[in-house]
Design a protein around this motif. Sequence first.
Motif, PDB file in Angstrom:
ATOM      1  N   LEU A  60      24.469  77.498 -27.329  1.00  0.00           N
ATOM      2  CA  LEU A  60      24.756  78.819 -27.882  1.00  0.00           C
ATOM      3  C   LEU A  60      23.997  79.901 -27.143  1.00  0.00           C
ATOM      4  CD1 LEU A  60      26.056  80.623 -29.995  1.00  0.00           C
ATOM      5  CD2 LEU A  60      24.167  80.062 -31.547  1.00  0.00           C
ATOM      6  N   ALA A  61      22.721  79.646 -26.856  1.00  0.00           N
ATOM      7  CA  ALA A  61      21.911  80.634 -26.139  1.00  0.00           C
ATOM      8  C   ALA A  61      22.453  80.886 -24.745  1.00  0.00           C
ATOM      9  CB  ALA A  61      20.458  80.162 -26.076  1.00  0.00           C
ATOM     10  N   SER A  62      22.948  79.846 -24.086  1.00  0.00           N
ATOM     11  CA  SER A  62      23.489  80.023 -22.744  1.00  0.00           C
ATOM     12  C   SER A  62      24.750  80.885 -22.765  1.00  0.00           C
ATOM     13  CB  SER A  62      23.791  78.656 -22.120  1.00  0.00           C
ATOM     14  OG  SER A  62      24.803  77.982 -22.842  1.00  0.00           O
ATOM     15  N   TYR A  63      25.575  80.716 -23.808  1.00  0.00           N
ATOM     16  CA  TYR A  63      26.765  81.559 -23.940  1.00  0.00           C
ATOM     17  C   TYR A  63      26.367  83.012 -24.195  1.00  0.00           C
ATOM     18  CZ  TYR A  63      30.135  77.730 -23.985  1.00  0.00           C
ATOM     19  OH  TYR A  63      30.926  76.674 -23.636  1.00  0.00           O
ATOM     20  N   ILE A  64      25.355  83.208 -25.032  1.00  0.00           N
ATOM     21  CA  ILE A  64      24.887  84.564 -25.334  1.00  0.00           C
ATOM     22  C   ILE A  64      24.382  85.248 -24.076  1.00  0.00           C
ATOM     23  CG2 ILE A  64      23.072  85.853 -26.531  1.00  0.00           C
ATOM     24  CD1 ILE A  64      23.374  83.911 -28.836  1.00  0.00           C
ATOM     25  N   LEU A  65      23.650  84.511 -23.257  1.00  0.00           N
ATOM     26  CA  LEU A  65      23.148  85.062 -22.007  1.00  0.00           C
ATOM     27  C   LEU A  65      24.292  85.411 -21.067  1.00  0.00           C
ATOM     28  CD1 LEU A  65      20.626  85.680 -20.288  1.00  0.00           C
ATOM     29  CD2 LEU A  65      20.754  83.338 -19.429  1.00  0.00           C
ATOM     30  N   ALA A  66      25.303  84.543 -20.988  1.00  0.00           N
ATOM     31  CA  ALA A  66      26.426  84.764 -20.089  1.00  0.00           C
ATOM     32  C   ALA A  66      27.259  85.973 -20.521  1.00  0.00           C
ATOM     33  CB  ALA A  66      27.306  83.509 -20.035  1.00  0.00           C
ATOM     34  N   MET A  67      27.361  86.204 -21.825  1.00  0.00           N
ATOM     35  CA  MET A  67      28.177  87.311 -22.316  1.00  0.00           C
ATOM     36  C   MET A  67      27.407  88.622 -22.400  1.00  0.00           C
ATOM     37  SD  MET A  67      30.526  85.480 -25.261  1.00  0.00           S
ATOM     38  CE  MET A  67      29.126  84.779 -26.144  1.00  0.00           C
ATOM     39  N   VAL A  72      18.269  91.743 -27.655  1.00  0.00           N
ATOM     40  CA  VAL A  72      18.071  92.394 -28.953  1.00  0.00           C
ATOM     41  C   VAL A  72      18.066  91.310 -30.025  1.00  0.00           C
ATOM     42  CG1 VAL A  72      19.192  94.531 -28.188  1.00  0.00           C
ATOM     43  CG2 VAL A  72      20.525  92.778 -29.360  1.00  0.00           C
ATOM     44  N   PRO A  73      17.555  91.601 -31.213  1.00  0.00           N
ATOM     45  CA  PRO A  73      17.582  90.600 -32.291  1.00  0.00           C
ATOM     46  C   PRO A  73      18.983  90.070 -32.546  1.00  0.00           C
ATOM     47  CG  PRO A  73      16.171  92.426 -32.901  1.00  0.00           C
ATOM     48  CD  PRO A  73      16.840  92.819 -31.612  1.00  0.00           C
ATOM     49  N   PHE A  74      19.074  88.771 -32.784  1.00  0.00           N
ATOM     50  CA  PHE A  74      20.381  88.130 -32.977  1.00  0.00           C
ATOM     51  C   PHE A  74      21.107  88.701 -34.185  1.00  0.00           C
ATOM     52  CE2 PHE A  74      22.974  84.210 -33.938  1.00  0.00           C
ATOM     53  CZ  PHE A  74      23.789  84.343 -32.835  1.00  0.00           C
ATOM     54  N   SER A  75      20.357  89.157 -35.192  1.00  0.00           N
ATOM     55  CA  SER A  75      20.989  89.733 -36.375  1.00  0.00           C
ATOM     56  C   SER A  75      21.785  90.988 -36.032  1.00  0.00           C
ATOM     57  CB  SER A  75      19.928  90.066 -37.435  1.00  0.00           C
ATOM     58  OG  SER A  75      18.932  90.923 -36.897  1.00  0.00           O
ATOM     59  N   ILE A  76      21.302  91.769 -35.070  1.00  0.00           N
ATOM     60  CA  ILE A  76      22.017  92.971 -34.642  1.00  0.00           C
ATOM     61  C   ILE A  76      23.293  92.594 -33.899  1.00  0.00           C
ATOM     62  CG2 ILE A  76      21.910  94.993 -33.121  1.00  0.00           C
ATOM     63  CD1 ILE A  76      19.005  95.292 -33.810  1.00  0.00           C
ATOM     64  N   VAL A  77      23.200  91.584 -33.042  1.00  0.00           N
ATOM     65  CA  VAL A  77      24.371  91.124 -32.292  1.00  0.00           C
ATOM     66  C   VAL A  77      25.461  90.639 -33.241  1.00  0.00           C
ATOM     67  CG1 VAL A  77      25.218  89.399 -30.662  1.00  0.00           C
ATOM     68  CG2 VAL A  77      23.030  90.523 -30.253  1.00  0.00           C
ATOM     69  N   VAL A  78      25.084  89.803 -34.206  1.00  0.00           N
ATOM     70  CA  VAL A  78      26.066  89.269 -35.150  1.00  0.00           C
ATOM     71  C   VAL A  78      26.684  90.391 -35.983  1.00  0.00           C
ATOM     72  CG1 VAL A  78      26.359  87.803 -37.184  1.00  0.00           C
ATOM     73  CG2 VAL A  78      24.991  87.002 -35.262  1.00  0.00           C
ATOM     74  N   LEU A 120      37.641  91.005 -27.871  1.00  0.00           N
ATOM     75  CA  LEU A 120      37.352  92.398 -27.541  1.00  0.00           C
ATOM     76  C   LEU A 120      36.037  92.848 -28.157  1.00  0.00           C
ATOM     77  CD1 LEU A 120      38.310  94.944 -26.146  1.00  0.00           C
ATOM     78  CD2 LEU A 120      39.643  95.519 -28.176  1.00  0.00           C
ATOM     79  N   ALA A 121      35.705  92.328 -29.340  1.00  0.00           N
ATOM     80  CA  ALA A 121      34.446  92.677 -29.991  1.00  0.00           C
ATOM     81  C   ALA A 121      33.255  92.206 -29.170  1.00  0.00           C
ATOM     82  CB  ALA A 121      34.395  92.070 -31.387  1.00  0.00           C
ATOM     83  N   ILE A 122      33.380  91.061 -28.510  1.00  0.00           N
ATOM     84  CA  ILE A 122      32.298  90.564 -27.657  1.00  0.00           C
ATOM     85  C   ILE A 122      32.040  91.528 -26.509  1.00  0.00           C
ATOM     86  CG2 ILE A 122      31.658  88.735 -26.044  1.00  0.00           C
ATOM     87  CD1 ILE A 122      33.076  86.762 -27.859  1.00  0.00           C
ATOM     88  N   VAL A 123      33.117  92.003 -25.893  1.00  0.00           N
ATOM     89  CA  VAL A 123      32.985  92.936 -24.774  1.00  0.00           C
ATOM     90  C   VAL A 123      32.341  94.248 -25.228  1.00  0.00           C
ATOM     91  CG1 VAL A 123      34.243  94.249 -23.028  1.00  0.00           C
ATOM     92  CG2 VAL A 123      34.963  91.920 -23.591  1.00  0.00           C
ATOM     93  N   LEU A 124      32.826  94.793 -26.345  1.00  0.00           N
ATOM     94  CA  LEU A 124      32.293  96.064 -26.844  1.00  0.00           C
ATOM     95  C   LEU A 124      30.847  95.913 -27.316  1.00  0.00           C
ATOM     96  CD1 LEU A 124      35.391  97.359 -28.861  1.00  0.00           C
ATOM     97  CD2 LEU A 124      34.609  98.078 -26.599  1.00  0.00           C
ATOM     98  N   THR A 125      30.527  94.794 -27.949  1.00  0.00           N
ATOM     99  CA  THR A 125      29.158  94.571 -28.412  1.00  0.00           C
ATOM    100  C   THR A 125      28.196  94.483 -27.227  1.00  0.00           C
ATOM    101  OG1 THR A 125      29.915  93.407 -30.390  1.00  0.00           O
ATOM    102  CG2 THR A 125      27.643  93.033 -29.720  1.00  0.00           C
ATOM    103  N   ALA A 126      28.608  93.819 -26.166  1.00  0.00           N
ATOM    104  CA  ALA A 126      27.760  93.714 -24.978  1.00  0.00           C
ATOM    105  C   ALA A 126      27.458  95.087 -24.390  1.00  0.00           C
ATOM    106  CB  ALA A 126      28.439  92.829 -23.935  1.00  0.00           C
ATOM    107  N   ARG A 127      28.445  95.975 -24.423  1.00  0.00           N
ATOM    108  CA  ARG A 127      28.233  97.335 -23.918  1.00  0.00           C
ATOM    109  C   ARG A 127      27.284  98.129 -24.805  1.00  0.00           C
ATOM    110  NH1 ARG A 127      31.464  99.287 -19.924  1.00  0.00           N
ATOM    111  NH2 ARG A 127      33.149  97.927 -19.186  1.00  0.00           N
ATOM    112  N   ILE A 128      27.377  97.903 -26.120  1.00  0.00           N
ATOM    113  CA  ILE A 128      26.497  98.611 -27.050  1.00  0.00           C
ATOM    114  C   ILE A 128      25.072  98.073 -26.968  1.00  0.00           C
ATOM    115  CG2 ILE A 128      26.059  99.089 -29.497  1.00  0.00           C
ATOM    116  CD1 ILE A 128      29.074  98.995 -29.954  1.00  0.00           C
TER     117      ILE A 128
END
Length: 211
Positions: A60-67, A72-78, A120-128
């Motif tokens: 899971l962490a490797s996917y988060i890094l790749a995306m 930032v705190p994981f709670s904010i990402v989710v 699309l949410a993954i892409v927008l979240t990464a930008r934010i």
Amino acid sequence: MGSFMAAAFSYPTAILSALLLVVVFYWLLALVGLVDFETSGIEIDTDAQLDGDAGDISVLASYILAMGLNGVPFSIVVSLLILISWTLTCTAAEWLLPLLPGKLPGLLAGTLILLLSLALAIVLTARIVHPLRKLFVSHNAVSNASIVGQSCRILTGSVTEKFGRAEVATNGASINIRVWAATPNTLGKGASARILEYEADTGRYQVAAEP
């Protein structure tokens, strides 16, 4: 209004609506200081990656890094993922699904809308998330030790042995730090406290109320 409510509480938006209620409840607890939003996160050990030890980093962490969702705190990402995907899914369900005849096409289209919204949410979240990373920079032990003895302002509703956050003004800038204090105490949001000690093993500071 009726069509919006129908879209929000029917498939596929209903799945995200339930998750969004959980997110809102979580941040209400964080607002009153009952949870520390930065304690729940995924630590990504880049040194382990460089050493080629795949067992030291989760899938899971490797996917988060790749995306690009790290830093930032994981709670904010989710929370961002759920909020953005809910908005996209609800909007599409309200305006597009009623145009499709029959029940089966609606289910298939709803599933497709849900998957596309999440992507699309993954892409927008990464930008934010990208500009927010500087707010959660970890400081090394030398910098941490240098602020021991200074005053800080409590940011959470309370400070206990388990959690707490405070703000320290240094050279015109503010540093957001994790703090703890023995209970009972009078520390609450906006209170002034004195930094007593830095714990290198936990990355936290012990504080006490100002006299």
